[in-house]
Design a protein around this motif. Structure first.
Motif, PDB file in Angstrom:
ATOM      1  N   ALA A   1      51.042  37.048  88.073  1.00 50.32           N
ATOM      2  CA  ALA A   1      51.147  37.865  89.294  1.00 50.32           C
ATOM      3  C   ALA A   1      52.238  38.921  89.136  1.00 50.32           C
ATOM      4  N   SER A   2      53.360  38.534  88.597  1.00 54.65           N
ATOM      5  CA  SER A   2      54.464  39.463  88.372  1.00 54.65           C
ATOM      6  C   SER A   2      54.072  40.549  87.369  1.00 54.65           C
ATOM      7  N   TYR A   3      53.384  40.142  86.330  1.00 56.06           N
ATOM      8  CA  TYR A   3      52.926  41.089  85.308  1.00 56.06           C
ATOM      9  C   TYR A   3      51.976  42.117  85.916  1.00 56.06           C
ATOM     10  N   GLU A   4      51.039  41.661  86.720  1.00 57.84           N
ATOM     11  CA  GLU A   4      50.073  42.589  87.338  1.00 57.84           C
ATOM     12  C   GLU A   4      50.794  43.637  88.175  1.00 57.84           C
ATOM     13  N   ARG A   5      51.808  43.241  88.895  1.00 60.59           N
ATOM     14  CA  ARG A   5      52.591  44.204  89.686  1.00 60.59           C
ATOM     15  C   ARG A   5      53.355  45.166  88.769  1.00 60.59           C
TER      16      ARG A   5
ATOM     17  N   ARG B   1      56.610  44.888  79.037  1.00 57.80           N
ATOM     18  CA  ARG B   1      56.741  44.611  80.476  1.00 57.80           C
ATOM     19  C   ARG B   1      56.444  43.149  80.781  1.00 57.80           C
ATOM     20  N   ALA B   2      55.490  42.559  80.060  1.00 64.29           N
ATOM     21  CA  ALA B   2      55.198  41.132  80.248  1.00 64.29           C
ATOM     22  C   ALA B   2      56.422  40.292  79.905  1.00 64.29           C
ATOM     23  N   VAL B   3      57.075  40.620  78.810  1.00 64.64           N
ATOM     24  CA  VAL B   3      58.275  39.886  78.391  1.00 64.64           C
ATOM     25  C   VAL B   3      59.348  39.989  79.468  1.00 64.64           C
ATOM     26  N   GLU B   4      59.511  41.159  80.030  1.00 63.92           N
ATOM     27  CA  GLU B   4      60.544  41.367  81.052  1.00 63.92           C
ATOM     28  C   GLU B   4      60.271  40.578  82.339  1.00 63.92           C
TER      29      GLU B   4
ATOM     30  N   THR C   1      50.993  48.157  87.173  1.00 65.65           N
ATOM     31  CA  THR C   1      50.057  48.906  88.029  1.00 65.65           C
ATOM     32  C   THR C   1      50.006  50.393  87.705  1.00 65.65           C
ATOM     33  N   ASP C   2      51.065  50.928  87.135  1.00 71.64           N
ATOM     34  CA  ASP C   2      51.095  52.356  86.805  1.00 71.64           C
ATOM     35  C   ASP C   2      50.532  52.669  85.414  1.00 71.64           C
ATOM     36  N   LEU C   3      50.127  51.644  84.661  1.00 71.37           N
ATOM     37  CA  LEU C   3      49.602  51.858  83.318  1.00 71.37           C
ATOM     38  C   LEU C   3      48.072  51.890  83.340  1.00 71.37           C
ATOM     39  N   PRO C   4      47.482  52.660  82.413  1.00 74.18           N
ATOM     40  CA  PRO C   4      46.013  52.686  82.350  1.00 74.18           C
ATOM     41  C   PRO C   4      45.441  51.368  81.883  1.00 74.18           C
TER      42      PRO C   4
END
Length: 111
Positions: A101-105, A11-14, A108-111
């Motif tokens: 900031a984008s990564y944190e959003r 997800r970070a890469v994306e 949000t659904d991951l533990p």
């Protein structure tokens, strides 16, 4: 390999914007792991994400990956360095604060 960790890295890469790159170390700092772990995850699971936006700390890619990335980089406006090994990471590095900031959003659904 921890599935959640793999998902966090992917997800970070994306989140890396078109026309930008980040280093394995940039992603590692973002996710909270080591750069080698990022590399291992990318090698095993990164084929379906924007892998061409992840380079080493010099903006370089291994020759086989660079050959595959070359056309996409050109489409995204990323130019090769004179030595032909990769791009100038100082020029093309994503804004790391905006990426965080984008990564944190995105997680949000991951533990």
């Amino acid at each position: 390999m921890d599935d959640v960790l793999v998902e966090r890295v992917l997800r970070a890469v994306e989140q890396v914007p078109r026309g930008c790159v980040v280093s394995y170390g940039d992603l590692a700092a973002l996710v909270g792991i080591g750069p080698r772990q990022v590399g291992s995850i990318m090698k095993a699971y990164g084929g379906n994400v924007t892998w061409w936006r992840v380079t080493n700390s010099y903006g370089d890619l291994p020759a086989p990956l660079l050959e595959r990335a070359r056309e996409t980089w050109a489409q995204e406006g990323i130019l090769l360095k004179r030595n032909g090994l990769g791009c100038d990471i100082r020029r093309y590095r994503a804004d790391l604060d905006a990426l965080a900031a984008s990564y944190e959003r995105a997680v949000t659904d991951l533990p």
